[in-house]
Scaffold this motif. Structure first.
Motif, PDB file in Angstrom:
ATOM      1  N   GLU A 176      -4.052  -9.321  -3.957  1.00  0.00           N
ATOM      2  CA  GLU A 176      -3.829 -10.052  -2.706  1.00  0.00           C
ATOM      3  C   GLU A 176      -3.954  -9.117  -1.508  1.00  0.00           C
ATOM      4  O   GLU A 176      -3.467  -7.987  -1.527  1.00  0.00           O
ATOM      5  CB  GLU A 176      -2.423 -10.666  -2.722  1.00  0.00           C
ATOM      6  N   THR A 177      -4.624  -9.591  -0.456  1.00  0.00           N
ATOM      7  CA  THR A 177      -4.698  -8.809   0.779  1.00  0.00           C
ATOM      8  C   THR A 177      -3.947  -9.543   1.876  1.00  0.00           C
ATOM      9  O   THR A 177      -3.888 -10.779   1.903  1.00  0.00           O
ATOM     10  CB  THR A 177      -6.158  -8.592   1.218  1.00  0.00           C
ATOM     11  N   PHE A 178      -3.337  -8.768   2.770  1.00  0.00           N
ATOM     12  CA  PHE A 178      -2.546  -9.364   3.855  1.00  0.00           C
ATOM     13  C   PHE A 178      -2.488  -8.390   5.018  1.00  0.00           C
ATOM     14  O   PHE A 178      -2.858  -7.212   4.882  1.00  0.00           O
ATOM     15  CB  PHE A 178      -1.126  -9.696   3.367  1.00  0.00           C
ATOM     16  N   GLU A 179      -2.046  -8.860   6.176  1.00  0.00           N
ATOM     17  CA  GLU A 179      -1.879  -8.019   7.350  1.00  0.00           C
ATOM     18  C   GLU A 179      -0.404  -7.793   7.619  1.00  0.00           C
ATOM     19  O   GLU A 179       0.418  -8.676   7.396  1.00  0.00           O
ATOM     20  CB  GLU A 179      -2.552  -8.660   8.580  1.00  0.00           C
ATOM     21  N   GLU A 180      -0.096  -6.590   8.126  1.00  0.00           N
ATOM     22  CA  GLU A 180       1.280  -6.268   8.491  1.00  0.00           C
ATOM     23  C   GLU A 180       1.248  -5.563   9.847  1.00  0.00           C
ATOM     24  O   GLU A 180       0.331  -4.786  10.127  1.00  0.00           O
ATOM     25  CB  GLU A 180       1.910  -5.369   7.422  1.00  0.00           C
ATOM     26  N   THR A 181       2.212  -5.838  10.682  1.00  0.00           N
ATOM     27  CA  THR A 181       2.272  -5.178  11.990  1.00  0.00           C
ATOM     28  C   THR A 181       3.256  -4.011  11.938  1.00  0.00           C
ATOM     29  O   THR A 181       4.082  -3.916  11.030  1.00  0.00           O
ATOM     30  CB  THR A 181       2.731  -6.174  13.071  1.00  0.00           C
ATOM     31  N   TYR A 182       3.169  -3.131  12.927  1.00  0.00           N
ATOM     32  CA  TYR A 182       4.114  -2.013  13.005  1.00  0.00           C
ATOM     33  C   TYR A 182       4.374  -1.659  14.466  1.00  0.00           C
ATOM     34  O   TYR A 182       3.536  -1.896  15.343  1.00  0.00           O
ATOM     35  CB  TYR A 182       3.590  -0.783  12.256  1.00  0.00           C
ATOM     36  N   ASP A 183       5.550  -1.093  14.698  1.00  0.00           N
ATOM     37  CA  ASP A 183       5.850  -0.462  15.984  1.00  0.00           C
ATOM     38  C   ASP A 183       5.467   1.018  15.923  1.00  0.00           C
ATOM     39  O   ASP A 183       4.887   1.554  16.853  1.00  0.00           O
ATOM     40  CB  ASP A 183       7.339  -0.599  16.315  1.00  0.00           C
ATOM     41  N   LYS A 184       5.811   1.642  14.811  1.00  0.00           N
ATOM     42  CA  LYS A 184       5.426   3.034  14.550  1.00  0.00           C
ATOM     43  C   LYS A 184       4.876   3.098  13.124  1.00  0.00           C
ATOM     44  O   LYS A 184       5.420   2.463  12.213  1.00  0.00           O
ATOM     45  CB  LYS A 184       6.631   3.973  14.677  1.00  0.00           C
ATOM     46  N   LEU A 185       3.823   3.865  12.956  1.00  0.00           N
ATOM     47  CA  LEU A 185       3.204   4.038  11.640  1.00  0.00           C
ATOM     48  C   LEU A 185       3.304   5.510  11.246  1.00  0.00           C
ATOM     49  O   LEU A 185       3.005   6.389  12.071  1.00  0.00           O
ATOM     50  CB  LEU A 185       1.729   3.612  11.694  1.00  0.00           C
ATOM     51  N   VAL A 186       3.758   5.780  10.040  1.00  0.00           N
ATOM     52  CA  VAL A 186       3.873   7.154   9.547  1.00  0.00           C
ATOM     53  C   VAL A 186       2.884   7.351   8.409  1.00  0.00           C
ATOM     54  O   VAL A 186       2.945   6.659   7.393  1.00  0.00           O
ATOM     55  CB  VAL A 186       5.308   7.458   9.065  1.00  0.00           C
ATOM     56  N   MET A 187       1.980   8.315   8.583  1.00  0.00           N
ATOM     57  CA  MET A 187       0.965   8.624   7.562  1.00  0.00           C
ATOM     58  C   MET A 187       1.358   9.885   6.810  1.00  0.00           C
ATOM     59  O   MET A 187       1.344  10.981   7.369  1.00  0.00           O
ATOM     60  CB  MET A 187      -0.406   8.796   8.213  1.00  0.00           C
ATOM     61  N   THR A 188       1.753   9.724   5.550  1.00  0.00           N
ATOM     62  CA  THR A 188       2.064  10.872   4.697  1.00  0.00           C
ATOM     63  C   THR A 188       1.306  10.689   3.383  1.00  0.00           C
ATOM     64  O   THR A 188       1.896  10.690   2.299  1.00  0.00           O
ATOM     65  CB  THR A 188       3.583  10.990   4.442  1.00  0.00           C
ATOM     66  N   THR A 189       0.002  10.532   3.520  1.00  0.00           N
ATOM     67  CA  THR A 189      -0.841  10.209   2.373  1.00  0.00           C
ATOM     68  C   THR A 189      -1.289  11.444   1.602  1.00  0.00           C
ATOM     69  O   THR A 189      -1.987  11.328   0.598  1.00  0.00           O
ATOM     70  CB  THR A 189      -2.076   9.414   2.829  1.00  0.00           C
ATOM     71  N   GLY A 190      -0.898  12.632   2.082  1.00  0.00           N
ATOM     72  CA  GLY A 190      -1.108  13.841   1.305  1.00  0.00           C
ATOM     73  C   GLY A 190      -2.555  14.269   1.141  1.00  0.00           C
ATOM     74  O   GLY A 190      -3.417  13.964   1.962  1.00  0.00           O
TER      75      GLY A 190
END
Length: 360
Positions: free
Chosen positions: A7-21
């Motif tokens: 399933e694919t969906f959209e999500e909103t954010y106020d702040k996004l943290v990228m720790t994908t290594g």
């Protein structure tokens, strides 16, 4: 995308943290998909290496950095026939200069490890079943039941490609509050470039120490800018066949690549007075900037555990201390632990004396 359901969906954010290594670099070499060619980064890969190595006698490690060298040690001590292949002419090239690596290389060879340095892998040879049997370089073929690739890491940042500022290799550039060029997006860890204090610029240095600090700072700063990142010296330590090794900052070999003109001194001394029942040799190197005498790096090695001194040298680099500062800084004296002049004092005094002679 929900990877379990599709399933694919959209999500909103106020702040996004990228720790994908990061992920191990997999070079496009002929035969790379042969069976028994493994990577070494995470827990599952480590378990796979342990499992497959039980029935392997001839093991080839490709890459002479910290991970590769520690694998070499582990397999050599368990009685395997070990070959180390690296495209550079020395092991641990990023961390240590030749005065240290030559000692370690000699020790590895004394223990039966084959060093195939200054050689690139041209092909992985496999049998009819697709299982690797040899590693081919311009110099020759090295038989292998198991091959482990440890040729470095690349940031796992394709998701944000073209959306925020990155280094050419894809490492995310962050400011002193861990914000990217989009202030709503924060990043930390191996997905990021770090502020490298020896040069004052950005560099990609994937280390656990950098990751935990940067992650903590995201938490401190995500509501509002609060605590600044102090940068890194890429300080690291290693235990190898009885040697305790620490390094920080630039090496004499790496400095030209960063555009820093340096001089260095190497000193060998005992870590504590000779009148004590025992003592041990310490080999040390201090790297400093020409003109300013600013300390930009250091290396230390001994059979005695002197690795915490790499942390002291790291602080010298971060605080832009000079060789004169370290030469006469206040360290305690107690003959169980050190000399009236601590060995780091002695190292820096050698640098001061070198500069005095050059100034004549």
């Amino acid at each position: 995308e929900n990877l379990k359901t599709g399933e694919t969906f959209e999500e909103t954010y106020d702040k996004l943290v990228m720790t994908t290594g990061s992920w191990p670099i997999i070079p496009p070499i002929d035969g790379i998909n042969s069976e028994n060619i493994l990577l070494c980064k995470n827990y599952n890969q480590a378990n796979e290496i342990i499992k497959e190595s039980k029935n392997a006698e001839k093991i080839v490690i490709v890459g002479g950095g910290y991970i590769g060298i520690e694998l070499v040690e582990a397999f050599a001590e368990s009685g395997k026939q070990v070959t180390l292949v690296d495209g550079l002419d020395r092991i641990l090239n990023k961390y240590l200069d030749a005065e240290f690596t030559s000692v370690l290389e000699h020790d590895l060879q004394e223990r039966g490890v084959t060093l195939a340095l200054n050689q690139t892998v041209e092909k992985f040879v496999s049998n009819e079943s697709g299982v690797v049997t040899a590693v081919k370089t311009p110099v020759g073929d090295y038989e292998a039941d198991l091959v482990i690739l440890c040729v470095g890491f690349k940031p796992n940042t394709d998701l944000l490609k073209g959306k925020i500022e990155m280094l050419p290799n894809g490492a995310i550039v962050v400011d002193e509050y861990m914000r990217t060029s989009d202030e709503a997006i924060f990043a930390a860890g191996d997905s990021c470039a770090v502020h490298y204090n020896p040069t004052g610029g950005s560099a990609y240095i994937p280390l656990a120490t950098n990751a935990v600090r940067m992650g903590a700072l995201v938490g401190k700063n995500i509501v509002s800018p609060t605590v600044q990142y102090r940068g890194t010296q890429a300080t690291s330590g290693l235990y190898l066949f009885g040697f305790n090794i620490g390094s920080t900052g630039l090496t004499e070999n790496s400095a030209p690549h960063f555009g820093v003109e340096v001089r260095s001194v190497v000193v060998e001394d005992n870590y504590r007075p000779e009148f004590m029942p025992t003592t041990e040799k310490v080999t040390m190197k201090l790297v400093y900037e020409v003109g300013t005498n600013r300390i930009v790096g250091g290396q230390i090695m001994s059979k005695y555990d002197v690795t915490q001194s790499a942390n002291t040298l790291s602080l010298c680099v971060q605080n832009k201390m000079t060789i004169e500062d370290l030469a006469y800084v206040d360290f305690f004296f107690q003959p169980h632990f050190d000399r009236p002049w601590n060995y780091l004092n002695i190292l820096a005094q050698a640098a001061v004396e070198q500069e005095r002679k050059l100034a004549k």
